[in-house]
Motif scaffolding. Structure first.
Motif, PDB file in Angstrom:
ATOM      1  N   PHE A  86      60.805  32.223  37.116  1.00  0.00           N
ATOM      2  CA  PHE A  86      61.185  32.340  38.525  1.00  0.00           C
ATOM      3  C   PHE A  86      60.541  33.577  39.164  1.00  0.00           C
ATOM      4  O   PHE A  86      60.149  34.514  38.482  1.00  0.00           O
ATOM      5  N   GLN A  87      60.565  33.573  40.481  1.00  0.00           N
ATOM      6  CA  GLN A  87      60.046  34.726  41.233  1.00  0.00           C
ATOM      7  C   GLN A  87      60.752  36.023  40.836  1.00  0.00           C
ATOM      8  O   GLN A  87      60.126  37.066  40.689  1.00  0.00           O
ATOM      9  N   HIS A  88      62.090  35.943  40.672  1.00  0.00           N
ATOM     10  CA  HIS A  88      62.857  37.168  40.442  1.00  0.00           C
ATOM     11  C   HIS A  88      63.300  37.344  38.994  1.00  0.00           C
ATOM     12  O   HIS A  88      64.375  37.879  38.714  1.00  0.00           O
ATOM     13  N   PHE A  89      62.506  36.863  38.055  1.00  0.00           N
ATOM     14  CA  PHE A  89      62.603  37.142  36.611  1.00  0.00           C
ATOM     15  C   PHE A  89      63.871  36.611  35.943  1.00  0.00           C
ATOM     16  O   PHE A  89      63.811  36.008  34.887  1.00  0.00           O
ATOM     17  N   HIS A  90      65.055  36.918  36.524  1.00  0.00           N
ATOM     18  CA  HIS A  90      66.324  36.451  35.950  1.00  0.00           C
ATOM     19  C   HIS A  90      66.519  36.871  34.495  1.00  0.00           C
ATOM     20  O   HIS A  90      67.023  36.093  33.684  1.00  0.00           O
ATOM     21  N   LEU A  91      66.127  38.089  34.153  1.00  0.00           N
ATOM     22  CA  LEU A  91      66.413  38.587  32.798  1.00  0.00           C
ATOM     23  C   LEU A  91      67.884  38.962  32.703  1.00  0.00           C
ATOM     24  O   LEU A  91      68.527  39.268  33.710  1.00  0.00           O
ATOM     25  N   PHE A  92      68.427  38.950  31.476  1.00  0.00           N
ATOM     26  CA  PHE A  92      69.802  39.399  31.270  1.00  0.00           C
ATOM     27  C   PHE A  92      69.785  40.930  31.242  1.00  0.00           C
ATOM     28  O   PHE A  92      69.192  41.512  30.336  1.00  0.00           O
ATOM     29  N   PRO A  93      70.429  41.585  32.227  1.00  0.00           N
ATOM     30  CA  PRO A  93      70.283  43.046  32.350  1.00  0.00           C
ATOM     31  C   PRO A  93      70.929  43.833  31.206  1.00  0.00           C
ATOM     32  O   PRO A  93      70.495  44.942  30.902  1.00  0.00           O
ATOM     33  N   HIS A  94      71.947  43.246  30.576  1.00  0.00           N
ATOM     34  CA  HIS A  94      72.679  43.977  29.537  1.00  0.00           C
ATOM     35  C   HIS A  94      72.087  43.754  28.150  1.00  0.00           C
ATOM     36  O   HIS A  94      72.647  44.212  27.165  1.00  0.00           O
ATOM     37  N   MET A  95      70.972  43.054  28.070  1.00  0.00           N
ATOM     38  CA  MET A  95      70.325  42.824  26.769  1.00  0.00           C
ATOM     39  C   MET A  95      68.965  43.491  26.753  1.00  0.00           C
ATOM     40  O   MET A  95      68.287  43.569  27.780  1.00  0.00           O
ATOM     41  N   VAL A  97      64.935  43.763  25.720  1.00  0.00           N
ATOM     42  CA  VAL A  97      63.840  42.796  25.842  1.00  0.00           C
ATOM     43  C   VAL A  97      63.914  41.791  24.689  1.00  0.00           C
ATOM     44  O   VAL A  97      63.889  40.571  24.898  1.00  0.00           O
ATOM     45  N   LEU A  98      64.045  42.289  23.475  1.00  0.00           N
ATOM     46  CA  LEU A  98      64.133  41.397  22.312  1.00  0.00           C
ATOM     47  C   LEU A  98      65.365  40.491  22.417  1.00  0.00           C
ATOM     48  O   LEU A  98      65.285  39.282  22.157  1.00  0.00           O
ATOM     49  N   GLY A  99      66.488  41.086  22.817  1.00  0.00           N
ATOM     50  CA  GLY A  99      67.725  40.315  22.970  1.00  0.00           C
ATOM     51  C   GLY A  99      67.559  39.184  23.964  1.00  0.00           C
ATOM     52  O   GLY A  99      68.039  38.057  23.748  1.00  0.00           O
ATOM     53  N   ASN A 100      66.861  39.470  25.073  1.00  0.00           N
ATOM     54  CA  ASN A 100      66.596  38.432  26.071  1.00  0.00           C
ATOM     55  C   ASN A 100      65.819  37.268  25.452  1.00  0.00           C
ATOM     56  O   ASN A 100      66.099  36.105  25.755  1.00  0.00           O
ATOM     57  N   ILE A 101      64.858  37.598  24.619  1.00  0.00           N
ATOM     58  CA  ILE A 101      63.964  36.548  24.113  1.00  0.00           C
ATOM     59  C   ILE A 101      64.631  35.705  23.025  1.00  0.00           C
ATOM     60  O   ILE A 101      64.420  34.499  22.964  1.00  0.00           O
ATOM     61  N   ILE A 102      65.451  36.329  22.181  1.00  0.00           N
ATOM     62  CA  ILE A 102      66.032  35.547  21.075  1.00  0.00           C
ATOM     63  C   ILE A 102      67.346  34.847  21.447  1.00  0.00           C
ATOM     64  O   ILE A 102      67.832  34.013  20.692  1.00  0.00           O
TER      65      ILE A 102
END
Ligand code: ADP
Ligand code: MG
Length: 243
Positions: A86-95, A97-102
């Protein structure tokens, strides 16, 4: 031609407003398509219908030749085959980078954490962010966040990647690093649909470019021809504004 993803006469309205009006589109395995068009022309709605985030009103969506309906299929299964950025990434802020991916590989695909981690680190290497694995999203630039979002989508081993204006929220100097990652993914044979305003990228990387206007695909063609010789007056007007 055997299409991986094929839509026929797709229609979608919001209330009384028709937003997609009889869209036909066939996407072959390994094909890269860019979708361009003015704001409000229906580009995001098209992507969202393709991966069942939005339910169509009528028309057919085929995946590998099979007609997919929310009434008869578990559409989550097909959504998982399609990574979305998405345009605005939508990453999980409390995780991290690795946590987001797995997160999804472990909890949705039930992969072993060690295996998902090893795979995530390879993906981070691929997007040039191996050293950021343990950092949190807020410490990253927009370009880095988007590269993490792309790695996260790839971690689900999708068969199609859908991008909705992935560089539109980025400072101009950060656009190139994200486009470079997308170009790399395209060169590895990923099937991709990319909504973008980056005309240079569309011309260079996309096999085909589609121009959407007011809920229809007004013009499409092999990208080189499309940009060298647009035929419809509206396409010409749009390109002259944006190029
Ligand atoms: P684009 O991505 O090309 O800018 P969209 O697909 O987001 O266009 O939107 C197309 C039209 O549909 C716009 O007029 C928009 O306001 C409308 N629209 C999109 N999503 C919704 C929604 N969830 N509810 C009502 N109207 C919507
Ligand atoms: Mg949009």
């Amino acid at each position: 031609m055997d299409a991986l993803l094929e839509i026929h006469d797709l229609n979608k309205s919001f209330g009384d407003a028709p937003v997609l009006k009889g869209i036909d589109l066939a996407l072959k395995k390994g094909e890269v398509i860019c979708v361009i068009g003015s704001s409000g022309s229906g580009k995001s709605t098209l992507l969202r219908c393709l991966n069942f985030l939005e339910e169509k009103d009528s028309g057919t969506i085929r995946y590998n030749g099979e007609v997919i309906e929310t009434t008869t299929h578990n559409v989550n299964q097909f959504r998982q085959k399609m990574g979305m950025v998405f345009q605005h990434f939508h990453l999980f802020p409390h995780m991290t980078v690795l946590g987001n991916i797995i997160e999804a590989p472990v909890h949705v695909l039930k992969r072993r954490k060690e295996d998902a981690t090893a795979e995530a680190l390879k993906l981070l290497e691929r997007v040039g962010l191996r050293e950021k694995a343990d950092d949190y999203p807020f410490t990253l630039s927009g370009g880095q966040k988007q590269r993490v979002a792309i790695a996260r989508a790839l971690a689900m081993q999708p068969e199609v990647m859908l991008f909705d204006e992935p560089t539109s929220a980025l400072d101009p100097e950060l656009v190139g690093e994200v486009l470079a990652v997308m170009k790399d993914i395209a060169s590895q044979g990923m099937t991709m649909v990319i909504v973008t305003h980056e005309m240079g990228f569309a011309r260079e990387v996309a096999d085909r470019t589609l121009y959407m206007h007011d809920g229809v695909i007004l013009e499409e063609g092999p990208s080189k021809d499309f940009f060298a010789n647009p035929k419809e007056p509206r396409t010409k007007a749009f390109l002259s504004k944006i190029l």
